[in-house]
Scaffold this motif. Sequence first.
Motif, PDB file in Angstrom:
ATOM      1  N   GLU A   4     -50.215 -32.631  62.702  1.00  0.00           N
ATOM      2  CA  GLU A   4     -48.810 -32.330  62.963  1.00  0.00           C
ATOM      3  C   GLU A   4     -48.627 -31.466  64.210  1.00  0.00           C
ATOM      4  OE1 GLU A   4     -45.075 -29.977  60.826  1.00  0.00           O
ATOM      5  OE2 GLU A   4     -46.923 -30.341  59.734  1.00  0.00           O
ATOM      6  N   VAL A   5     -49.562 -30.574  64.440  1.00  0.00           N
ATOM      7  CA  VAL A   5     -49.396 -29.569  65.483  1.00  0.00           C
ATOM      8  C   VAL A   5     -50.451 -29.666  66.574  1.00  0.00           C
ATOM      9  CG1 VAL A   5     -49.503 -27.086  65.935  1.00  0.00           C
ATOM     10  CG2 VAL A   5     -48.209 -27.936  63.985  1.00  0.00           C
ATOM     11  N   ILE A   6     -51.698 -29.875  66.172  1.00  0.00           N
ATOM     12  CA  ILE A   6     -52.816 -29.784  67.112  1.00  0.00           C
ATOM     13  C   ILE A   6     -53.457 -31.149  67.289  1.00  0.00           C
ATOM     14  CG2 ILE A   6     -54.974 -28.593  67.640  1.00  0.00           C
ATOM     15  CD1 ILE A   6     -54.131 -26.446  65.641  1.00  0.00           C
ATOM     16  N   SER A   7     -53.738 -31.498  68.547  1.00  0.00           N
ATOM     17  CA  SER A   7     -54.403 -32.762  68.837  1.00  0.00           C
ATOM     18  C   SER A   7     -55.869 -32.685  68.435  1.00  0.00           C
ATOM     19  CB  SER A   7     -54.292 -33.097  70.325  1.00  0.00           C
ATOM     20  OG  SER A   7     -55.077 -32.187  71.086  1.00  0.00           O
ATOM     21  N   TYR A   8     -56.539 -33.816  68.462  1.00  0.00           N
ATOM     22  CA  TYR A   8     -57.955 -33.846  68.108  1.00  0.00           C
ATOM     23  C   TYR A   8     -58.775 -32.954  69.038  1.00  0.00           C
ATOM     24  CZ  TYR A   8     -62.619 -35.601  67.051  1.00  0.00           C
ATOM     25  OH  TYR A   8     -63.946 -35.685  66.686  1.00  0.00           O
ATOM     26  N   ALA A   9     -58.320 -32.827  70.295  1.00  0.00           N
ATOM     27  CA  ALA A   9     -59.034 -31.989  71.261  1.00  0.00           C
ATOM     28  C   ALA A   9     -58.820 -30.500  71.015  1.00  0.00           C
ATOM     29  CB  ALA A   9     -58.587 -32.341  72.682  1.00  0.00           C
ATOM     30  N   GLY A  10     -57.897 -30.172  70.106  1.00  0.00           N
ATOM     31  CA  GLY A  10     -57.690 -28.768  69.770  1.00  0.00           C
ATOM     32  C   GLY A  10     -56.542 -28.100  70.487  1.00  0.00           C
ATOM     33  N   TYR A  11     -55.733 -28.849  71.228  1.00  0.00           N
ATOM     34  CA  TYR A  11     -54.620 -28.277  71.974  1.00  0.00           C
ATOM     35  C   TYR A  11     -53.297 -28.622  71.292  1.00  0.00           C
ATOM     36  CZ  TYR A  11     -58.273 -28.013  75.502  1.00  0.00           C
ATOM     37  OH  TYR A  11     -59.441 -27.751  76.162  1.00  0.00           O
ATOM     38  N   LEU A  32     -56.658 -26.348  94.965  1.00  0.00           N
ATOM     39  CA  LEU A  32     -56.095 -27.652  94.641  1.00  0.00           C
ATOM     40  C   LEU A  32     -54.571 -27.583  94.659  1.00  0.00           C
ATOM     41  CD1 LEU A  32     -58.352 -28.832  91.683  1.00  0.00           C
ATOM     42  CD2 LEU A  32     -58.460 -29.538  94.062  1.00  0.00           C
ATOM     43  N   VAL A  33     -53.956 -28.638  95.193  1.00  0.00           N
ATOM     44  CA  VAL A  33     -52.494 -28.698  95.195  1.00  0.00           C
ATOM     45  C   VAL A  33     -51.986 -28.907  93.775  1.00  0.00           C
ATOM     46  CG1 VAL A  33     -50.461 -29.939  96.030  1.00  0.00           C
ATOM     47  CG2 VAL A  33     -52.437 -29.592  97.548  1.00  0.00           C
ATOM     48  N   ASN A  34     -52.619 -29.832  93.078  1.00  0.00           N
ATOM     49  CA  ASN A  34     -52.246 -30.086  91.692  1.00  0.00           C
ATOM     50  C   ASN A  34     -53.000 -29.130  90.771  1.00  0.00           C
ATOM     51  OD1 ASN A  34     -50.596 -32.295  92.410  1.00  0.00           O
ATOM     52  ND2 ASN A  34     -52.409 -33.631  92.493  1.00  0.00           N
ATOM     53  N   ARG A  35     -52.417 -28.880  89.627  1.00  0.00           N
ATOM     54  CA  ARG A  35     -53.026 -27.962  88.673  1.00  0.00           C
ATOM     55  C   ARG A  35     -54.370 -28.505  88.195  1.00  0.00           C
ATOM     56  NH1 ARG A  35     -50.177 -26.051  82.998  1.00  0.00           N
ATOM     57  NH2 ARG A  35     -51.783 -24.562  82.356  1.00  0.00           N
ATOM     58  N   PRO A  36     -55.426 -27.681  88.196  1.00  0.00           N
ATOM     59  CA  PRO A  36     -56.738 -28.149  87.724  1.00  0.00           C
ATOM     60  C   PRO A  36     -56.643 -28.650  86.283  1.00  0.00           C
ATOM     61  CG  PRO A  36     -56.917 -26.013  88.793  1.00  0.00           C
ATOM     62  CD  PRO A  36     -55.449 -26.296  88.639  1.00  0.00           C
ATOM     63  N   PRO A  37     -57.255 -29.785  85.986  1.00  0.00           N
ATOM     64  CA  PRO A  37     -57.132 -30.385  84.659  1.00  0.00           C
ATOM     65  C   PRO A  37     -57.858 -29.585  83.573  1.00  0.00           C
ATOM     66  CG  PRO A  37     -58.685 -31.628  85.987  1.00  0.00           C
ATOM     67  CD  PRO A  37     -58.089 -30.591  86.891  1.00  0.00           C
ATOM     68  N   ARG A  38     -57.126 -28.713  82.901  1.00  0.00           N
ATOM     69  CA  ARG A  38     -57.608 -27.972  81.743  1.00  0.00           C
ATOM     70  C   ARG A  38     -58.860 -27.129  82.010  1.00  0.00           C
ATOM     71  NH1 ARG A  38     -54.628 -28.685  77.538  1.00  0.00           N
ATOM     72  NH2 ARG A  38     -53.555 -30.643  77.039  1.00  0.00           N
ATOM     73  N   VAL A  39     -59.109 -26.761  83.259  1.00  0.00           N
ATOM     74  CA  VAL A  39     -60.285 -25.934  83.542  1.00  0.00           C
ATOM     75  C   VAL A  39     -60.167 -24.590  82.831  1.00  0.00           C
ATOM     76  CG1 VAL A  39     -61.529 -24.678  85.340  1.00  0.00           C
ATOM     77  CG2 VAL A  39     -60.824 -27.042  85.737  1.00  0.00           C
ATOM     78  N   TYR A  40     -58.992 -23.982  82.962  1.00  0.00           N
ATOM     79  CA  TYR A  40     -58.797 -22.667  82.339  1.00  0.00           C
ATOM     80  C   TYR A  40     -58.930 -22.763  80.818  1.00  0.00           C
ATOM     81  CZ  TYR A  40     -56.514 -18.397  80.745  1.00  0.00           C
ATOM     82  OH  TYR A  40     -56.235 -17.210  80.109  1.00  0.00           O
ATOM     83  N   ALA A  41     -58.299 -23.778  80.221  1.00  0.00           N
ATOM     84  CA  ALA A  41     -58.341 -23.923  78.767  1.00  0.00           C
ATOM     85  C   ALA A  41     -59.766 -24.147  78.271  1.00  0.00           C
ATOM     86  CB  ALA A  41     -57.443 -25.071  78.331  1.00  0.00           C
ATOM     87  N   LYS A  42     -60.529 -24.956  79.003  1.00  0.00           N
ATOM     88  CA  LYS A  42     -61.908 -25.212  78.590  1.00  0.00           C
ATOM     89  C   LYS A  42     -62.754 -23.939  78.665  1.00  0.00           C
ATOM     90  CE  LYS A  42     -62.109 -30.150  79.757  1.00  0.00           C
ATOM     91  NZ  LYS A  42     -62.636 -30.630  78.465  1.00  0.00           N
ATOM     92  N   CYS A  43     -62.556 -23.159  79.731  1.00  0.00           N
ATOM     93  CA  CYS A  43     -63.309 -21.904  79.872  1.00  0.00           C
ATOM     94  C   CYS A  43     -62.903 -20.896  78.799  1.00  0.00           C
ATOM     95  CB  CYS A  43     -63.100 -21.313  81.253  1.00  0.00           C
ATOM     96  SG  CYS A  43     -63.886 -22.252  82.585  1.00  0.00           S
ATOM     97  N   ARG A  44     -61.609 -20.839  78.500  1.00  0.00           N
ATOM     98  CA  ARG A  44     -61.126 -19.932  77.460  1.00  0.00           C
ATOM     99  C   ARG A  44     -61.761 -20.264  76.116  1.00  0.00           C
ATOM    100  NH1 ARG A  44     -55.397 -21.459  76.121  1.00  0.00           N
ATOM    101  NH2 ARG A  44     -56.626 -23.088  75.098  1.00  0.00           N
ATOM    102  N   ASP A  45     -61.769 -21.549  75.762  1.00  0.00           N
ATOM    103  CA  ASP A  45     -62.349 -21.961  74.482  1.00  0.00           C
ATOM    104  C   ASP A  45     -63.853 -21.736  74.453  1.00  0.00           C
ATOM    105  OD1 ASP A  45     -59.808 -22.686  73.785  1.00  0.00           O
ATOM    106  OD2 ASP A  45     -60.125 -24.843  74.032  1.00  0.00           O
ATOM    107  N   PHE A  46     -64.509 -21.978  75.591  1.00  0.00           N
ATOM    108  CA  PHE A  46     -65.952 -21.746  75.698  1.00  0.00           C
ATOM    109  C   PHE A  46     -66.284 -20.278  75.443  1.00  0.00           C
ATOM    110  CE2 PHE A  46     -68.656 -19.856  79.076  1.00  0.00           C
ATOM    111  CZ  PHE A  46     -69.911 -20.195  78.597  1.00  0.00           C
ATOM    112  N   PHE A  47     -65.502 -19.382  76.019  1.00  0.00           N
ATOM    113  CA  PHE A  47     -65.779 -17.958  75.851  1.00  0.00           C
ATOM    114  C   PHE A  47     -65.584 -17.536  74.398  1.00  0.00           C
ATOM    115  CE2 PHE A  47     -64.946 -13.375  76.285  1.00  0.00           C
ATOM    116  CZ  PHE A  47     -66.009 -13.010  77.100  1.00  0.00           C
ATOM    117  N   ARG A  48     -64.513 -18.035  73.777  1.00  0.00           N
ATOM    118  CA  ARG A  48     -64.218 -17.661  72.398  1.00  0.00           C
ATOM    119  C   ARG A  48     -65.217 -18.257  71.422  1.00  0.00           C
ATOM    120  NH1 ARG A  48     -58.539 -19.170  69.497  1.00  0.00           N
ATOM    121  NH2 ARG A  48     -59.254 -21.268  70.067  1.00  0.00           N
ATOM    122  N   SER A  49     -65.597 -19.515  71.634  1.00  0.00           N
ATOM    123  CA  SER A  49     -66.432 -20.196  70.641  1.00  0.00           C
ATOM    124  C   SER A  49     -67.930 -19.994  70.849  1.00  0.00           C
ATOM    125  CB  SER A  49     -66.130 -21.700  70.651  1.00  0.00           C
ATOM    126  OG  SER A  49     -66.492 -22.282  71.894  1.00  0.00           O
TER     127      SER A  49
END
Length: 435
Positions: free
Chosen positions: A89-96, A284-301
Amino acid sequence: MSNQKVDYQPPITERNRSQIIIGIDFGATFTAAAYAVASDGMRKVKVLSQWPKSFARPIKGFPKQPKIETVGYYNQYLNMVGWSESEDEVISYAGYPRPGIQKIEEFRYHIAPLKDANLESPPLPPGKTIEGVMVDFLSHVRQSILSQLPDASDLSLDASHISHRYFITIPASWDEDARSKLRSMAIEAGFRVRSETDFALVTGTEAALFQADFDDSSSFQVGDNILVADCGGHLVEMVTYEVKSKNPLRLAKCTGLSVEAAGASAISSCFHNIVREKIKKMKLVNRPPRVYAKCRDFFRSEVIPQFGNPDYPPPAFLDLKRAGDFWCDVGIELEFPEADIEEGCMWFTKEEMLSCFDPSVNQILGMIEEQFCAIKLQQKTLKSCLLVGGSLVNPYISSRVNSCLSLHEIKVIQSDTNLTCVKGTVLAGMRDVYD
């Protein structure tokens, strides 16, 4: 939990026979709940574990259950969602969060932040306040708790006489204004708060001592001075208590409170700043594709649970120059050496990781020294220290804290760091019932 007998067991009266004591460990990062029936005594504290699936997604290194994250998810209609049986309902399979869903974090800490804290309020849905998010969250927690309690028939109780009494943990640093706010929000969230006996507040440090005494009644005696170090996700709080009596357990503060925002959240914030600086260098002109989110999850997990272990990180797979470095797979095919991105991974040196952990660890060690000196000035002896709190899951923090205590020849009492407070909150409530 220990199966040892509890010495103090007053007779059950008709007044409290059908009371269900519910303890809620309301943390800034995680929340848990437990209960006991007054007629069963203190030996049957049960921790609740059937939280909504979308609030119990497994995170590597953190318990899948019984704790849930203290977060709120809102849909486009400004309704808090995620409290149903629908796992997707809320979170995708990828966890976002799914499109149209907004995740609100760290709202509890904003009710009573430290005076010198420089905090920005988390982004809120239109028209919502921090207090409103708190009410929504507490309302759903209350309803979920009630849905998990067994039926009166299963408890051998008369349903018409059952009453619920809630005991909830708060930081020891909260003043009366913060306590009053929580009571008001609890009433708005549907808790029956006729008096303080229906909805009582217990500091996390006191709750921890109740559970430690239950786990091993020989760990401290009447007259002992016990330092309690509660290393939570946001706040680290330390205070020393003198044990006034054991049956029932009575405590008296003998030092002032030491408190710092030195938990895992502060450590993570330092790491996030490093990641942001690396991302800027990608240009990068465009926002990096989930780089920050991946690093955040890596640090936490991965990093928070493992940093300090001799076998972590595993040997670098690129070249010997990276030995001892840490990497996060950010899923980028292009090379960005200036941002330490090679072979699809963002790299971090051990020095960068230490720069995240050491400021908080040094604050924690300073707080221990402060408590030790305060006791020494009173010409008293500090015999032991009870360590609790989720930040102690990290081996680096735990090792340095234990080394500091060892230097002062202070005995370490370490219970279940994740569930000590929620169990102890129920025990504090049981003592209140028997008084």
